[in-house]
Structures are given as structure tokens and as C-alpha cells.
Design a protein around this motif. Structure first.
Motif, short mmCIF file in Angstrom:
data_model
loop_
_atom_site.label_atom_id
_atom_site.label_comp_id
_atom_site.label_asym_id
_atom_site.label_seq_id
_atom_site.Cartn_x
_atom_site.Cartn_y
_atom_site.Cartn_z
N LEU C 197 8.80 -7.95 -10.85
CA LEU C 197 8.39 -8.99 -9.89
C LEU C 197 7.90 -8.35 -8.60
O LEU C 197 6.89 -8.78 -8.02
CB LEU C 197 9.55 -9.94 -9.60
CG LEU C 197 10.05 -10.78 -10.78
CD1 LEU C 197 11.31 -11.55 -10.39
CD2 LEU C 197 8.97 -11.75 -11.27
N THR C 200 4.42 -6.67 -9.19
CA THR C 200 3.31 -7.61 -9.37
C THR C 200 3.06 -8.41 -8.09
O THR C 200 1.95 -8.88 -7.85
CB THR C 200 3.55 -8.56 -10.57
OG1 THR C 200 4.85 -9.13 -10.45
CG2 THR C 200 3.45 -7.81 -11.89
N LEU C 201 4.09 -8.54 -7.25
CA LEU C 201 3.91 -9.21 -5.96
C LEU C 201 3.17 -8.30 -4.99
O LEU C 201 2.36 -8.76 -4.18
CB LEU C 201 5.31 -9.55 -5.41
CG LEU C 201 5.40 -10.39 -4.15
CD1 LEU C 201 4.74 -11.74 -4.34
CD2 LEU C 201 6.88 -10.58 -3.78
N LYS C 202 3.45 -7.01 -5.05
CA LYS C 202 2.89 -6.06 -4.08
C LYS C 202 2.68 -4.72 -4.77
O LYS C 202 3.61 -3.91 -4.85
CB LYS C 202 3.87 -5.92 -2.91
CG LYS C 202 3.32 -5.11 -1.76
CD LYS C 202 4.35 -5.10 -0.64
CE LYS C 202 3.86 -4.35 0.58
NZ LYS C 202 4.83 -4.53 1.69
#
Lengths: 230, 230, 230, 230
Positions: C197, C200-202
Motif C-alpha cells: 500500500l 503504490t501510494l508513493k
């Protein structure tokens, strides 16, 4: 005490929201209209589903005046009654903050029709309203949420696309009664999840071709529908 | 044996964390303060929720000295007491490593307010602290975790934004009592998930406009709040 | 019939895998060694968890010869015994195809230490082995899977990082006994999900700074550990 | 009444779809063929799993004429019978709209073999059919869905890759009987989820090398298979 059956149906539809894990705590509300009597039964505001009882369901008229019930109706009541006044072919309305549908609402984008799962239930994009204007916010927020929706459906049949997402907010769905509006809320969440996964897997994905959209929608909902038992 | 009721409330709030699936194994802890007596009840360190009993809850004073209880208090106790000493309008604190909120903490970014679900519970961004400095790590790690939080809330009312994420670590939430701090932990996780989905769906998404943020926060928490039953 | 207790512990650890939803159908297996007797108890191959019984657990020696039991041992047995022969400070081994850890294995990348949840259980990256060479595949696939792991831990203490992911395959974890190896499998899956997570967020996220990694690992596992009850 | 056992097996396989959470509401259907009698038993159209009974299962011949049963068979029946007529080594067929497999179908891409979990069950990519042509849609939609699949398997052994995704639609799986086709539907969904996570984690990920694919597929399915108890 003449609204017993209406209240029971609205109670059960609200509990379905809870059992199908579409709501966190008190989020979400379901209503149903009795068009003959001109009344709408709706969940009371801020009551936990674990505590909700049939007799807590509030009955209001189409101008939002409480007709029966001791509790305050859902703070979204004006949005529901706005929809009943403007969409004369619907009988139930559901509002949730279901996770994936809300993510699309926050992205302020319509949910494109990427596959037959979507085409089976909604004809074309699931529309996303415009962002509410400052003037609207100052007028009557919940009434104007209804206006956002009906503005967005100008020239569209709400029965063919029984769902919408409000920009920056969350979805509303409707149906012939409270139960069907919840059914559409469950399906919207699944469609929204599939569309999220597809889009993040392949940014360039295109909508389903028109011919397949037509075929799937019409085999379930057209004059010659042949899905189901009758 | 004068802390029975306080310990029971803290026990039940800790078990809510477990029942709502916010914690894996022994992760997470909840506390509540009795400001009249100047004591804080908190989960013992490293005890599995399946085994936790009311009598295991440890009572400490605001300098972290154990006042009642046979077990060692949570290793995060100093962070809790730091918050109670600096935020005089809070009564309960929760710490979890809930999945999506922790992902934002690991990304070292505040959670932007992208929709009304967020605006209903927190006013503006959910702040992310600075990364802890080497000097802080060497001083007193758990106390300094509290300092990270209070530094981050300078000039902010912690009641208006009852949640924070610690850079590289995980969230803390608070409320009027232990139960409400858990309630905020559940909501933070849902807000964090929605924000994750929105951001990965549309990298360029912008925060909700100020007018809607104000409207949603104030209809629940302002002087003229009209959500719920009173 | 001298392995009753060993088999019971291995049975219960295997069932934990099932109850914690880390396995689909027959995927996954757990073993434990009795170093005094020089034997390893392990799940039989391809048996559904719903049907598994204590007496089905197979006991083999460190050269993989069945010592007790009527069933064929797990097809991964040679990997387990390889680990016991080379890591003399471990007592239990777990293999799963848990979803997020397997995604990292398929991406053929180590899981970077992005936060304290990770630092609490593993010191530094969770390593990813090299892809198996054609020569290895032709030799003895399951034995060579063990070689992939031990090659990857040259100069590392397996107790400080009790988990690994096999490139293109899935994770193995270990611990002082079967139960702890399952505990590490559960934690690895959660760490892998959080890291997924976060990444994929940053995309540009950097590992946690060394000072915090040290602090968290050592407060749980160092000489002066102060987490838990003793 | 000669189809009792066939109907029971089909009923139980359909209920497995429901219990394993692969279907929402009435979505999905499972069938099984009795090749000696030349009949196929299949779920009735649009019936909720909660209400489904053994006697509701409909028996049709290979030209889709109802042989036993009072209800209308699944609207996808023609796709099932097409598969039985063209794949003479299969005994059961399952259709779902399971979330991750459907996302790949909507992305209109085959699922690449990225790891051994996939290689254990399907040899090479899980193929994605071509998009249905307008001419096909106008002919016989459900029959042509079968044609999409069989066209896609020209020169391939359907037993080696017992699953496919239909572009813009959803997956079909098959097996030696109804139960095994459901088993493959569960596994496909897990493989699809792992592949989604891997691809979104690392856009440039490459398929597993041929040697490992061969090894894993053959140790379970080849002449010298050594997985399981016989």
C-alpha cells in the motif's frame, strides 16, 4: 399506526445495509415511499444498526414534516424526498458511504462501463454530479444534494441507471422499493471495486463496446428479457 | 480497588479494537484518564486480546508510575500520558497499527480531506508528524512520540482533528473517553482506505472545497449541529 | 508412538494457518524439529485442513526418510529439513502462498523496511532470493529451494530476520517452534500488505531511518528489551 | 427422476461458489455433464443461493432442451453446452464474476504466469478471448460466448489451462466435474489477485521463467507427479 408495513420494510432494508457490510457505525440510510398516502419512511438520524427497531423508523411527508415517530429523521431526508418528488417512477432510496463507490465520488469521476457486470444493471456510465456551488451550500445543503442528482439526470431515465455518485461525497441508489435500492447499493459497490481494479491495472482501458452494453442491459431489462424465472 | 469502573471501560474499549479487526495479535492499546484522580488506565504490554481480563488493566499516574495492577503497562504508556498532560480536553487515547492508516504513516504524508466522510469527523488534513530526530530517539522514545504529536498540533484544537499519523510508525486517535478514541480509530482506518483508493485512482485529486468541509464538519460538531438525536 | 506431543504441536500450528486465513485449500505447510531425537514432524502432502488429524502428521529424519506416519510428507519437506540443517537456532518452519507476500515474491523484490511494524519483527529488508538457475531446477527442486534461502542468508542471523521470500514463488518463515513460525507468517503477510500500500501510494518512498529501525527492533528483541511481561 | 445424483453434485458445487464468497446475489452458475446420458445439469436462472434446492437444478440435453426440471435454466446454458460439445475431456463448468478475475477480463488482458501459485494450476498465461464482434452479438450471444472460448483454445489442451477470461465480461473455468470446476474458479480468483498486486507493484514484471513453470506444473500434473497422496 397505519404505517406498520411500510416501516417494517424500511427497517429490514436498513438492516440489509448493515448485514452486507456496506456501512460503518451509523453511516447510511434507506427510505421507501407510499405514493398513495404521500409519505416516506426513513431511518432515524445517528442511530446504530445494532440498536435500531421497527418503531424507530420515522415517517415524513414529501415536505419533510414528521407524520409519525418520536425520533429525528435522517439528516439526509431532504435529499430522499427531493428524489421522490422528481423521479416519479422510483419507490425506494439508499444512501451509503460504501468504500469503492465513495473513492470514485472523491475522484469526482463517473464510473465508466467497463464490463458486462456493470452493463447488467446500469445503462452507460454511472454519472458523477457536479461539485456543489457555494450558493447551493449556503441555501439548503441536503435539498441541494438532491438538486445535484436531478440536474445530473436531465434527459435520462433514472430507472435505467439507478445509481449516482455525488462529487466529493458518496453514492445514492434507488429502485422500485427500499429493498431494491439496497440491492443496487450492493451492486454499485461491487461495480465500483471492479472498475477501480481495472483502471489501476490498465490506465488506458476503454469502455465496453456499445453492442455488448445493449445486449447485456436488454437481456435483463428489455421487452424481451430472458434472465430469471419470468 | 477504587478503579473498577475505569478499568472496565478501558477493558471494553480494548476489546472493541479486537472485535473491529483493527489489530493483529497484541498490537494496539487503549487508555482512559480519570482527571479527578489523576490516573490513567491502560492495556498491559504484550497480552493477547483473547486472554485479556478486566483485572489485567494497569493504572498509572501521569508520571507513568504504576498505581494499581500486577502487569507491566503498555510500552507506549508514556505517549498516552504525554497526550493527557498536553491535551486537557481529551479523555481517551487509542494506538493501533491499522493497515491503511499505517500505509499513510509509512508514506510520511498527511491524509488530505478528499470527501465528506473525512469532513464529518476531522477538520482539514489528518496531520502527519515530522520524522523523529536522532536526538529524540536517544532521549526517551515513547515520550518523544508524544512530543512529535503535540508539536504537530501547535495552534490546533485536538478535538477538531482527533487523530494523527506518526511518520514511519502508525496512528494515534483520541476522544472524550476510551470508547470514543476507538470509534475514531475505526473511522480513521476507513478514511485512510478511501483516501488511498482515491489517490491511486487519480493521482491529481484535489482536496474537497472549503465550503463543503465547513458544512459537513459543522452540521455534526458546530453549535447548531443537527445530526443525531440531540 | 513417541512423537505424540511433537505431532500435536505441528497439527495445531498447521490449523492456525487455516484459521488465520493464510492458506487456500491445501496450500501451505508447517513443521517442527525435535533436535534431540533428530526428527521433524510435518504436514502430509495435499491434505485439506478440514480433514487433517493429528495422526496424519508425518515424522521424518533430517535426510527426509519417513520415521512415523502412513502418509506422504509435504512435497516441500526437503526445503524444511535443509533449513533445519543449516539454521541451527530455529525450531519451526512455515511455508505459505499468502497473497501480499507472494505478490512481492512475484515482483522479485525484497520488502523494504518502511515502518516500525516491520522493524518490530525483522531487522532490515525482508530478503528476496535469487531466481533459481536451470541447473538447480534440474538437480533437486525442493532441496534447492532451501539452498536459495540459505545462500541468501550468508552472513545474516536468521533469528533477526525470521522470514524470506523466494523469487517467483512465495514466503518461508521460521521461529523457535512451529507456533512461532506461523506467528511470523501472519506478521509477514501484514507487513507485506502495508509495504504494498505504501509503495503504490508513493513510488518514491524511502526505508525507515536506521535509528528508528534499531530502536524498535531492540526494544523488543535486544538485551534490554522492555516489551511484554518479562 | 434418474438424475438425482447428478443434480445433487451440481447443487453442492453451486453452493460452494456461494460459501467461498465468489458470487454476489444470483451471479454465477455451475454445471456438470453426464456423457453417457448426454445431459447437463445446471443452476436455474436468477435464483438466490439462499433459496436454491436440489430439485431446482435443471437438466438439459446438449442442444439446450430441458429434459427435467420446472425452472428456466441459467441464461448462460448455451455457453456451458458449447464447451461440453467442444472440450470432450471436461466434466464440469463454472461461470462467475469474481472480482479480480473480472478486472483482468475488463482490462482485456491475459493473466501472465508470474509465479508458482499460477504454474501449479495452469500451464502458461490464462488466455483472454477476443472482444465479441457485432456479428456474433447479433447471432446468438450465449452460444457465441462459447465460440469465443473455443476459438481461443485452438491448439491448446483445455485440461492444462482449465480457465479463461472473456474480454469485457468475466471468467469461465472447468474441470473433471462440477466440484473441480469450482475449485479452479477459487484458484483463478486468487491467482488473478496476486497478479493484480504484482503488476501494480511493479509494472515491468516479467513472466516466470519456463523451467520453473514446467517444474511446478509437472510435479502436480505430469506423468511422474509427486504432489498429494497418490
Amino acid at each position: 399506526m397505519s404505517y406498520t408495513e411500510l416501516k417494517r420494510e424500511v427497517y429490514e432494508a436498513n438492516m440489509q445495509l448493515h448485514h452486507r457490510n456496506l456501512v460503518v457505525y451509523t453511516w447510511g440510510n434507506v427510505s421507501q415511499i407510499d405514493r398513495d398516502k404521500g409519505v416516506v419512511a426513513i431511518k432515524p438520524s445517528g442511530v446504530a444498526y445494532e440498536d435500531l427497531k421497527v418503531e424507530d423508523i420515522v415517517v415524513v411527508d414529501l415536505e419533510n414534516t414528521v407524520v409519525e415517530g418520536k425520533m429525528r429523521p435522517s439528516s439526509d431526508t431532504k435529499t430522499h424526498t427531493h428524489l421522490y418528488r422528481h423521479f416519479d417512477n422510483i419507490g425506494g432510496v439508499t444512501h451509503t458511504h460504501s468504500t469503492y463507490a465513495t473513492a470514485w465520488a472523491q475522484a469526482q469521476e463517473p464510473i465508466p462501463c467497463l464490463g458486462t457486470t456493470h452493463a447488467d444493471y446500469a445503462y452507460g456510465d454511472i454519472p458523477c454530479t457536479a461539485v456543489m456551488s457555494d450558493a447551493q451550500i449556503e441555501r439548503d445543503y441536503e435539498e441541494e444534494t438532491g438538486v445535484q442528482i436531478t440536474d445530473c439526470f436531465t434527459g435520462k431515465n433514472p430507472v435505467e441507471t439507478p445509481m449516482v455518485i455525488i462529487a466529493g461525497h458518496a453514492p445514492f441508489t434507488w429502485g422500485k422499493d427500499a429493498a431494491q435500492s439496497v440491492y443496487h447499493a450492493v451492486i454499485l459497490e461491487e461495480i465500483a471495486k471492479m472498475a477501480y481494479l481495472t483502471r489501476t491495472l490498465k490506465q488506458s482501458v476503454q469502455p465496453l463496446k456499445q453492442g455488448i452494453m445493449d445486449k447485456h442491459y436488454l437481456r435483463k431489462h428489455g421487452k424481451n428479457a430472458y434472465y430469471g424465472q419470468n
